[in-house]
Design a protein around this motif. Structure first.
Motif, short mmCIF file in Angstrom:
data_model
loop_
_atom_site.label_atom_id
_atom_site.label_comp_id
_atom_site.label_asym_id
_atom_site.label_seq_id
_atom_site.Cartn_x
_atom_site.Cartn_y
_atom_site.Cartn_z
N GLY A 68 1.01 -1.15 -0.07
CA GLY A 68 0.24 -0.11 -0.26
C GLY A 68 0.43 0.81 0.27
O GLY A 68 -0.10 2.36 0.20
N ILE A 69 2.10 1.48 -0.39
CA ILE A 69 3.22 2.56 -0.32
C ILE A 69 2.87 3.00 -1.63
O ILE A 69 3.26 2.80 -2.52
N SER A 70 2.63 4.09 -2.15
CA SER A 70 2.92 4.72 -3.36
C SER A 70 3.80 6.30 -3.00
O SER A 70 4.28 6.85 -1.41
N PHE A 71 3.39 6.84 -3.69
CA PHE A 71 4.49 8.32 -4.36
C PHE A 71 3.46 9.40 -4.57
O PHE A 71 4.16 10.24 -5.59
N GLY A 72 2.14 9.24 -4.23
CA GLY A 72 1.90 10.46 -4.97
C GLY A 72 1.64 10.17 -6.23
O GLY A 72 1.18 9.12 -6.88
N PRO A 73 1.34 11.35 -6.79
CA PRO A 73 0.55 11.58 -8.39
C PRO A 73 2.06 10.58 -9.10
O PRO A 73 2.39 10.85 -10.58
N LEU A 74 3.17 10.93 -7.97
CA LEU A 74 4.42 10.32 -8.84
C LEU A 74 4.67 8.90 -9.06
O LEU A 74 4.46 8.25 -7.96
N PRO A 75 4.92 8.01 -10.05
CA PRO A 75 5.28 6.36 -9.87
C PRO A 75 5.76 6.14 -8.79
O PRO A 75 6.92 6.37 -8.25
N THR A 76 5.06 5.07 -8.67
CA THR A 76 6.07 3.80 -7.20
C THR A 76 7.20 3.69 -7.56
O THR A 76 8.60 3.19 -6.75
N ALA A 77 7.78 3.34 -8.65
CA ALA A 77 8.79 3.14 -9.29
C ALA A 77 9.49 4.00 -9.31
O ALA A 77 11.22 3.44 -8.04
N LEU A 78 9.96 5.48 -8.67
CA LEU A 78 10.81 6.23 -7.92
C LEU A 78 11.38 6.48 -6.52
O LEU A 78 12.60 6.15 -6.38
N ASP A 140 3.64 1.34 -14.87
CA ASP A 140 4.24 2.88 -14.49
C ASP A 140 2.60 3.35 -13.29
O ASP A 140 1.02 2.98 -13.92
N ASP A 141 2.13 3.81 -12.21
CA ASP A 141 1.53 4.10 -11.50
C ASP A 141 1.50 6.12 -11.27
O ASP A 141 2.05 6.55 -11.67
N GLY A 142 0.38 6.46 -10.40
CA GLY A 142 0.50 7.76 -10.25
C GLY A 142 -0.08 8.31 -11.49
O GLY A 142 -0.52 7.68 -12.48
N ALA A 143 -0.04 9.88 -11.48
CA ALA A 143 -0.96 10.39 -12.97
C ALA A 143 -0.37 10.10 -13.98
O ALA A 143 1.43 10.10 -13.89
N ARG A 144 -0.73 10.07 -14.79
CA ARG A 144 -0.77 9.59 -16.72
C ARG A 144 0.05 10.90 -16.94
O ARG A 144 0.89 10.27 -18.02
N PHE A 145 -0.40 11.89 -17.20
CA PHE A 145 -0.75 13.22 -17.70
C PHE A 145 -0.02 14.08 -16.89
O PHE A 145 -0.89 14.67 -16.38
N LEU A 146 0.10 15.09 -17.84
CA LEU A 146 0.61 17.04 -17.31
C LEU A 146 -0.87 17.67 -18.05
O LEU A 146 -0.65 18.59 -17.33
N ILE A 147 -0.53 17.09 -18.99
CA ILE A 147 -2.04 17.85 -20.19
C ILE A 147 -2.29 16.45 -20.78
O ILE A 147 -1.14 16.88 -21.53
N THR A 148 -3.19 16.88 -21.03
CA THR A 148 -4.12 15.19 -22.39
C THR A 148 -4.62 16.21 -23.42
O THR A 148 -4.43 17.33 -23.21
N ALA A 149 -5.09 15.59 -24.23
CA ALA A 149 -4.52 15.87 -26.09
C ALA A 149 -6.59 16.74 -26.16
O ALA A 149 -6.47 17.45 -26.06
N ARG A 150 -7.33 16.39 -25.09
CA ARG A 150 -7.80 17.22 -24.69
C ARG A 150 -8.68 18.20 -24.02
O ARG A 150 -9.38 19.44 -25.06
#
Length: 335
Positions: A68-78, A140-150
């Protein structure tokens, strides 16, 4: 408006992905050029070192996610990356002690050590596939996009979308920090200066009291860190598959040679040269051409090479450089 749409198309499909890919190649090429400059052999196991380090990082990432450990919006891999670096560093130090040390002791010719690294490459390939398998893995997990196409199309009203993935931004930021830290270490610290002296003249460095074992150890640790970081960033940006890292050996070596083997600045420049060349040559320019020349619809895709042949671009550039400028753009050591 058509010119702006053409620019956004190039930005979205060429410049942004090529810049992220170039940063990943630059980190990989830095490890290759560091080994070549200091230990004086071409390490053909570097691509599989990237795969091994990334595999360890993925295993730790899965463990963190299970807890259950995550890095918020950043990937847990970091969060897992330091553990991957540590495991990879211990492995390559063990490999150096068991394999490469003997050949340094007898002062074997670089070509023999290079051939030995091919054997190490096959061992690491098998080990990595045994540990994590041969399939494609997305971690990869966390937020996927800084800005989406839409979001971009709604904000600007343009016909062409622009999407920037968080992994692309992370790649550029991480690569910038790693390169800065490496150059600072080599220029400002006593160990870094010893490594540079050892690379310039091994015999004179030994006469000056520099400990060669320490230089070798630190070199392998830095190379392992660069390989693991580059491999993890590449895996986050695309996906992990062990065979892909074996294939990356060609563009990484091409980047190091184009920039100048043994020259860290050249490795960075070479990485971006190779990345932009691969992406530009394999991109279908039909849409951009239609924006630039209204009313014209080309029958073909205006694609010089299919994406399956992108590594041919690296190979072609490598051959040209070896033929006409073997010391590379930044005058490294002749190949």
């Amino acid at each position: 408006m058509d010119l702006l749409n053409a620019f956004i198309a190039v930005l979205n499909y060429v410049i942004v992905p090529a810049t992220a890919y170039g940063a990943q190649l630059a980190l990989g090429a830095l490890g290759v050029t560091l080994i070549y400059g200091i230990l004086r052999f071409s390490n053909f196991a570097h691509g599989d070192t990237m795969a091994f380090g990334t595999a360890l990082t993925i295993l730790v990432t899965w463990a963190f996610q299970a807890l259950g450990i995550s890095f918020g919006p950043l990937p847990t891999a970091l969060l897992a990356l330091p553990f991957g670096i540590l495991g990879t560093a211990l492995f390559v130090l063990g490999t150096d002690r068991v394999v490469y040390r003997y050949y340094r002791t007898i002062r074997a010719a670089p070509i023999y050590i290079t051939m030995v690294s091919v054997g190490v490459m096959f061992v690491m390939t098998g080990l990595t596939r045994f540990i994590i398998g041969v399939g494609e893995i997305k971690f990869d997990d966390g937020a996927r996009f800084l800005i989406t196409a839409r979001e971009f199309k709604t904000l600007t009203g343009l016909a062409e979308p622009l999407a920037i993935r968080s992994t692309q931004a992370i790649t550029l930021v991480a690569a910038g920090l790693v390169v800065w830290a490496l150059f600072w270490f080599l220029a400002k610290t006593r160990t870094g200066k010893s490594m540079r002296a050892y690379a310039d003249n091994e015999d004179l460095a030994l006469l000056s009291g520099i400990d060669p074992n320490r230089v070798v150890m630190v070199t392998w640790i830095i190379a392992a860190a660069l390989a693991t970081i580059a491999g993890t960033l590449y895996g986050l940006d695309k996906s992990f598959k062990a065979f892909n890292y074996f294939q990356m050996l060609l563009p990484i070596f091409a980047a190091a040679i184009v920039g100048g083997l043994g020259n860290p600045l050249g490795a960075i420049a070479g990485g971006f040269v190779i990345a932009y060349s691969e992406v530009a040559v394999t991109y279908a320019w039909k849409k951009v051409a239609m924006y630039l020349i209204p009313g014209w619809e080309p029958e073909s895709l205006l694609q010089l090479l299919s994406t399956e042949y992108k590594f041919a671009v690296s190979f072609a550039i490598l051959i040209i450089v070896l033929l006409f400028k073997p010391t590379g753009l930044f005058k490294g050591k002749s190949v």
